[in-house]
Design a protein around this motif. Sequence first.
Motif, PDB file in Angstrom:
ATOM      1  N   ILE A 163       0.844  -1.199   0.000  1.00  0.00           N
ATOM      2  CA  ILE A 163       0.000   0.000   0.000  1.00  0.00           C
ATOM      3  C   ILE A 163       0.876   1.244   0.000  1.00  0.00           C
ATOM      4  CG2 ILE A 163      -1.668   1.313   1.360  1.00  0.00           C
ATOM      5  CD1 ILE A 163      -2.788  -1.408   2.304  1.00  0.00           C
ATOM      6  N   GLY A 164       1.892   1.270   0.845  1.00  0.00           N
ATOM      7  CA  GLY A 164       2.805   2.411   0.892  1.00  0.00           C
ATOM      8  C   GLY A 164       3.536   2.599  -0.418  1.00  0.00           C
ATOM      9  N   ASP A 165       3.942   1.496  -1.031  1.00  0.00           N
ATOM     10  CA  ASP A 165       4.623   1.562  -2.319  1.00  0.00           C
ATOM     11  C   ASP A 165       3.698   2.142  -3.384  1.00  0.00           C
ATOM     12  OD1 ASP A 165       6.816   1.086  -4.087  1.00  0.00           O
ATOM     13  OD2 ASP A 165       5.745  -0.680  -4.843  1.00  0.00           O
ATOM     14  N   ALA A 166       2.444   1.726  -3.370  1.00  0.00           N
ATOM     15  CA  ALA A 166       1.470   2.255  -4.334  1.00  0.00           C
ATOM     16  C   ALA A 166       1.249   3.748  -4.113  1.00  0.00           C
ATOM     17  CB  ALA A 166       0.155   1.497  -4.221  1.00  0.00           C
ATOM     18  N   MET A 167       1.231   4.179  -2.859  1.00  0.00           N
ATOM     19  CA  MET A 167       1.050   5.600  -2.571  1.00  0.00           C
ATOM     20  C   MET A 167       2.238   6.423  -3.064  1.00  0.00           C
ATOM     21  SD  MET A 167      -0.619   5.319   1.203  1.00  0.00           S
ATOM     22  CE  MET A 167      -0.594   7.080   1.477  1.00  0.00           C
ATOM     23  N   VAL A 168       3.443   5.936  -2.842  1.00  0.00           N
ATOM     24  CA  VAL A 168       4.638   6.648  -3.299  1.00  0.00           C
ATOM     25  C   VAL A 168       4.680   6.666  -4.825  1.00  0.00           C
ATOM     26  CG1 VAL A 168       7.162   6.595  -3.339  1.00  0.00           C
ATOM     27  CG2 VAL A 168       5.940   6.224  -1.190  1.00  0.00           C
ATOM     28  N   ARG A 169       4.333   5.547  -5.454  1.00  0.00           N
ATOM     29  CA  ARG A 169       4.296   5.526  -6.926  1.00  0.00           C
ATOM     30  C   ARG A 169       3.269   6.521  -7.453  1.00  0.00           C
ATOM     31  NH1 ARG A 169       2.589   0.433  -8.535  1.00  0.00           N
ATOM     32  NH2 ARG A 169       2.728  -0.385  -6.449  1.00  0.00           N
ATOM     33  N   GLY A 170       2.154   6.672  -6.745  1.00  0.00           N
ATOM     34  CA  GLY A 170       1.154   7.664  -7.142  1.00  0.00           C
ATOM     35  C   GLY A 170       1.701   9.085  -7.063  1.00  0.00           C
TER      36      GLY A 170
ATOM     37  N   VAL B  60       4.913   9.950  -7.263  1.00  0.00           N
ATOM     38  CA  VAL B  60       5.916  10.083  -8.327  1.00  0.00           C
ATOM     39  C   VAL B  60       5.225  10.260  -9.682  1.00  0.00           C
ATOM     40  CG1 VAL B  60       7.745   8.862  -9.575  1.00  0.00           C
ATOM     41  CG2 VAL B  60       7.714   8.859  -7.084  1.00  0.00           C
ATOM     42  N   ARG B  61       4.150   9.509  -9.907  1.00  0.00           N
ATOM     43  CA  ARG B  61       3.401   9.624 -11.164  1.00  0.00           C
ATOM     44  C   ARG B  61       2.785  11.018 -11.294  1.00  0.00           C
ATOM     45  NH1 ARG B  61      -0.310   5.900 -10.378  1.00  0.00           N
ATOM     46  NH2 ARG B  61       1.231   4.264 -10.565  1.00  0.00           N
ATOM     47  N   ALA B  62       2.252  11.546 -10.193  1.00  0.00           N
ATOM     48  CA  ALA B  62       1.663  12.890 -10.226  1.00  0.00           C
ATOM     49  C   ALA B  62       2.735  13.945 -10.513  1.00  0.00           C
ATOM     50  CB  ALA B  62       0.966  13.188  -8.903  1.00  0.00           C
ATOM     51  N   GLN B  63       3.901  13.801  -9.888  1.00  0.00           N
ATOM     52  CA  GLN B  63       4.984  14.761 -10.111  1.00  0.00           C
ATOM     53  C   GLN B  63       5.506  14.675 -11.549  1.00  0.00           C
ATOM     54  OE1 GLN B  63       4.693  16.901  -7.988  1.00  0.00           O
ATOM     55  NE2 GLN B  63       6.137  16.718  -6.298  1.00  0.00           N
TER      56      GLN B  63
ATOM     57  N   ARG C 109       5.281  25.675  -7.213  1.00  0.00           N
ATOM     58  CA  ARG C 109       4.061  25.814  -6.410  1.00  0.00           C
ATOM     59  C   ARG C 109       3.167  24.581  -6.541  1.00  0.00           C
ATOM     60  NH1 ARG C 109       0.933  30.485  -4.449  1.00  0.00           N
ATOM     61  NH2 ARG C 109      -1.243  29.863  -4.490  1.00  0.00           N
ATOM     62  N   LEU C 110       2.972  24.107  -7.765  1.00  0.00           N
ATOM     63  CA  LEU C 110       2.111  22.934  -7.983  1.00  0.00           C
ATOM     64  C   LEU C 110       2.759  21.654  -7.464  1.00  0.00           C
ATOM     65  CD1 LEU C 110       0.727  23.795 -11.524  1.00  0.00           C
ATOM     66  CD2 LEU C 110      -0.465  23.958  -9.331  1.00  0.00           C
ATOM     67  N   ALA C 111       4.084  21.534  -7.590  1.00  0.00           N
ATOM     68  CA  ALA C 111       4.778  20.353  -7.071  1.00  0.00           C
ATOM     69  C   ALA C 111       4.695  20.310  -5.548  1.00  0.00           C
ATOM     70  CB  ALA C 111       6.237  20.351  -7.523  1.00  0.00           C
ATOM     71  N   GLU C 112       4.833  21.464  -4.906  1.00  0.00           N
ATOM     72  CA  GLU C 112       4.703  21.503  -3.454  1.00  0.00           C
ATOM     73  C   GLU C 112       3.281  21.164  -3.022  1.00  0.00           C
ATOM     74  OE1 GLU C 112       6.132  25.392  -2.428  1.00  0.00           O
ATOM     75  OE2 GLU C 112       8.212  24.701  -2.290  1.00  0.00           O
ATOM     76  N   ARG C 113       2.294  21.564  -3.814  1.00  0.00           N
ATOM     77  CA  ARG C 113       0.910  21.206  -3.498  1.00  0.00           C
ATOM     78  C   ARG C 113       0.714  19.687  -3.580  1.00  0.00           C
ATOM     79  NH1 ARG C 113      -3.464  24.030  -6.911  1.00  0.00           N
ATOM     80  NH2 ARG C 113      -2.721  25.809  -5.728  1.00  0.00           N
ATOM     81  N   ASN C 114       1.306  19.053  -4.596  1.00  0.00           N
ATOM     82  CA  ASN C 114       1.234  17.587  -4.691  1.00  0.00           C
ATOM     83  C   ASN C 114       1.848  16.935  -3.460  1.00  0.00           C
ATOM     84  OD1 ASN C 114      -0.027  17.513  -7.174  1.00  0.00           O
ATOM     85  ND2 ASN C 114       1.835  17.141  -8.332  1.00  0.00           N
ATOM     86  N   GLU C 115       2.998  17.433  -3.038  1.00  0.00           N
ATOM     87  CA  GLU C 115       3.670  16.862  -1.869  1.00  0.00           C
ATOM     88  C   GLU C 115       2.870  17.108  -0.591  1.00  0.00           C
ATOM     89  OE1 GLU C 115       7.561  18.541  -1.933  1.00  0.00           O
ATOM     90  OE2 GLU C 115       8.175  17.361  -3.675  1.00  0.00           O
TER      91      GLU C 115
END
Length: 122
Positions: free
Chosen positions: A35-42, A44-47, A107-113
């Motif tokens: 689950i954690g791996d899927a969240m991190v991949r999400g 990275v995919r968003a970034q 700004r948008l990358a920080e919002r994703n994070e």
Amino acid sequence: MSSAGPPPRQRVVLAQRRGARMVRTRVEVQQQTQIGDAMVRGLVRAQLGLALRVALVAAGLLGALPVLFALVPSLAEVTVLGLRLPWLLLGVVGYPVLLGIAWLYVRLAERNEQDFTDLTDD
């Protein structure tokens, strides 16, 4: 008749409490579970998607100018403040445009994070 008294009380739960989480997401990320791996991949995919979209906009804006000047040669002869329009747009105006695009990207990358951090906070 027996005098055993009333039956013991039972707790009935109709719905989960607000704010209660079924999975401890921060632990999932830290322990690198599926689950954690899927969240991190999400994340990275968003970034990556954000970076590609911003790069496409920047390349489209700056790359369209030479094409425009090649298609309409009379624009290349226009002078503004003693400078030809291609030099003015590509050499002077291009840098503030790139700076604005970079500011928007950060700004948008920080919002994703921040969204990811909010998701993993307990």
